[in-house]
Design an enzyme around this catalytic site. Structure first.
Site, PDB file in Angstrom:
ATOM      1  N   LYS A 123       0.854  -1.203   0.000  1.00  0.00           N
ATOM      2  CA  LYS A 123       0.000   0.000   0.000  1.00  0.00           C
ATOM      3  C   LYS A 123       0.878   1.237   0.000  1.00  0.00           C
ATOM      4  CE  LYS A 123      -3.213   2.634   2.869  1.00  0.00           C
ATOM      5  NZ  LYS A 123      -4.157   2.680   3.995  1.00  0.00           N
ATOM      6  N   GLU A 176      -8.756  11.735  12.768  1.00  0.00           N
ATOM      7  CA  GLU A 176      -7.991  10.502  13.010  1.00  0.00           C
ATOM      8  C   GLU A 176      -7.089  10.599  14.237  1.00  0.00           C
ATOM      9  OE1 GLU A 176      -5.968   8.916   9.599  1.00  0.00           O
ATOM     10  OE2 GLU A 176      -5.453   7.074  10.703  1.00  0.00           O
ATOM     11  N   GLU A 220      -7.340  -1.738   2.427  1.00  0.00           N
ATOM     12  CA  GLU A 220      -6.612  -0.505   2.734  1.00  0.00           C
ATOM     13  C   GLU A 220      -6.618  -0.257   4.248  1.00  0.00           C
ATOM     14  OE1 GLU A 220      -8.301   2.424  -0.037  1.00  0.00           O
ATOM     15  OE2 GLU A 220      -7.495   3.945   1.308  1.00  0.00           O
ATOM     16  N   GLU A 356     -11.627  11.246  -4.659  1.00  0.00           N
ATOM     17  CA  GLU A 356     -11.538  11.103  -3.191  1.00  0.00           C
ATOM     18  C   GLU A 356     -10.709  12.234  -2.574  1.00  0.00           C
ATOM     19  OE1 GLU A 356     -10.783   7.124  -1.623  1.00  0.00           O
ATOM     20  OE2 GLU A 356      -9.495   8.021  -0.087  1.00  0.00           O
TER      21      GLU A 356
HETATM   22  C1  LIG Z   1      -4.445  10.766   3.997  1.00  0.00           C
HETATM   23  C2  LIG Z   1      -5.672  11.220   4.279  1.00  0.00           C
HETATM   24  O1  LIG Z   1      -6.645  10.439   4.848  1.00  0.00           O
HETATM   25  C3  LIG Z   1      -6.348   9.219   5.474  1.00  0.00           C
HETATM   26  C4  LIG Z   1      -7.357   9.049   6.542  1.00  0.00           C
HETATM   27  C5  LIG Z   1      -8.587   8.496   6.291  1.00  0.00           C
HETATM   28  C6  LIG Z   1      -8.831   7.853   5.075  1.00  0.00           C
HETATM   29  C7  LIG Z   1      -7.830   7.670   4.170  1.00  0.00           C
HETATM   30  C8  LIG Z   1      -8.067   6.969   2.889  1.00  0.00           C
HETATM   31  O2  LIG Z   1      -9.181   6.444   2.695  1.00  0.00           O
HETATM   32  O3  LIG Z   1      -7.180   6.935   2.034  1.00  0.00           O
HETATM   33  C9  LIG Z   1      -6.436   8.092   4.452  1.00  0.00           C
HETATM   34  O4  LIG Z   1      -5.779   6.959   4.921  1.00  0.00           O
HETATM   35  C10 LIG Z   1      -6.064  12.606   4.008  1.00  0.00           C
HETATM   36  O5  LIG Z   1      -7.173  13.006   4.362  1.00  0.00           O
HETATM   37  O6  LIG Z   1      -5.236  13.350   3.446  1.00  0.00           O
END
Ligand SMILES: C=C(O[C@H]1C=CC=C(C(=O)O)[C@@H]1O)C(=O)O
Length: 375
Positions: A123, A176, A220, A356
């Site tokens: 990843k 987070e 993920e 996203e």
């Molecule tokens: C790296 C980020 O989110 C992280 C936190 C939640 C979901 C994430 C995702 O789905 O990729 C990322 O891991 C960001 O918001 O810049």
């Protein structure tokens, strides 16, 4: 000596004013506002019983920015949440994406090739940025109040070391939790796996359900949980995470999340040692960490600096809370750099990752009153 107060003191205007704060952490459970700072000399800041605030950059080989504030105020609802739009946001003259969405998509495609090719890489999290220039300086205090409207996130503002004489501040609203320590208990609540929220309740629910069913997002997410469990295991007994994670929502995003809790074997284990061991998790870097960090340096084309690092504090009792510094921007006068990243695993789609990251910019763009800008 840092002072601790549990109630707002409106009689000393300016002293707990957000705009002059060196550190602010605004959350549903508690607000913390600090003023002044005594720079540290780089020795382990947890050794002395003082309140320490700071930020870690993404790059774990670079020094963290830690300081002891002169004054610390803590209390529930200490800071008023700003609801009014349009009153303090300066007009934004330009928004420059770096890289462009198309180039970001190409970087994601290259990351996918690397995931297929490189033995062991599972990843990588790739980010992009938006460079904003406003007609007048941004007001970080106003932005913070706007960010703090989202009760699912911790709004943060940290004064960073000046660059070329220009004061800088990292502001954001992170959902987070990297790690929290209260006595012997530790809690981490990693997020990974995302879907954009929708104003239409039926479509919003469908987005959440789609995320919960998504095999790609689950993979993920699981890599992050695995890494955190592996890192905390030597420090903890009773370390536990539910088999099935939860769905959490901010005002703009759905995420897969998992609550990981444990009891420290050694109660006085320094919180900053735990932070340094955990950071950066695969929620912002990848798996394995070193290989993912190398690919990020090759593909991203800009400096993350304090984005995807960590922000937080350790109090005099050694307790504290560190959030992953996402959904944030570095503000320097009339310039702001916004950041957003997305986890890439086999099965990711470059076009979906562009969308996203665009959705993840919303938290900051909305706070800046740019809610109609498409990026
Ligand atoms: C790296 C980020 O989110 C992280 C936190 C939640 C979901 C994430 C995702 O789905 O990729 C990322 O891991 C960001 O918001 O810049």
């Amino acid at each position: 000596m840092a002072s601790f107060m549990t109630a707002p003191d409106e009689r000393v205007p300016g002293r707990w004013d957000l705009s002059s704060s060196s550190f602010a952490f605004l959350a549903a459970a508690e607000d913390i506002v600090c003023h002044g700072l005594r720079p540290r000399d780089g020795t382990d800041p947890v050794a002395r019983p003082v309140f320490i605030a700071g930020a870690l950059p993404f790059d774990r080989t670079r020094a963290g920015h830690f300081f002891v504030p002169e004054e610390v105020r803590r209390g529930r609802g200490l800071v008023r949440r700003e609801m009014a739009a349009g009153t303090a946001a300066p007009p934004v003259l330009s928004i420059e994406p770096r890289p462009s969405p198309a180039d970001y998509g190409r970087a994601v495609a290259r990351a996918l090739a690397a995931l297929e090719g490189a033995a062991g890489l599972r990843k990588v999290v790739l980010a992009r940025s938006l460079r904003l220039l406003a007609a007048e300086p941004f007001d970080p205090a106003w932005i913070l109040r706007r960010l703090a409207r989202d009760g699912a996130a911790t709004a943060f503002g940290v004064a960073l070391p000046a660059r070329a004489g220009q004061p800088r501040r990292l502001v954001g609203a992170s959902p987070e939790l990297l790690i929290e320590k209260r006595g012997t208990r530790v809690l981490s609540h990693p997020l990974a796996g995302s879907a954009r929220r929708d104003r239409d309740p039926a479509l919003d629910r469908a987005a959440a359900e789609g995320l919960a069913r998504s095999d790609k997002d689950r993979r993920e997410h699981e890599l992050v949980v695995e890494a955190i469990l592996d890192t905390l295991a030597p420090w903890c007994r009773d370390l536990a995470a539910p088999k099935v994670g939860d769905l959490i929502s901010t005002d703009s995003m759905w995420h897969l999340g998992t609550r990981i809790e444990g009891t420290l074997k050694v109660p006085e284990a320094p919180l900053l040692d735990l932070v340094r061991a955990l950071h950066p998790t695969p929620a912002v870097c990848g798996t394995p960490r070193a290989e993912a960090a190398r690919l990020i340096a090759d593909l991203e084309g800009f400096e993350r600096d304090f984005f995807a690092g960590a922000v937080g504090y350790v109090d005099e009792a050694g307790d504290g809370r560190w959030m992953v510094s996402i959904r944030c921007a570095e503000i320097a006068g009339a310039a702001a750099v916004l950041y957003a990243g997305a986890g890439i695993v086999p099965g990711s789609d470059p076009v979906a990752e562009i969308a996203e990251t665009a959705a993840k910019f919303r938290a900051m763009l909305d706070a800046l009153d740019l809610d109609r800008k498409e990026v």
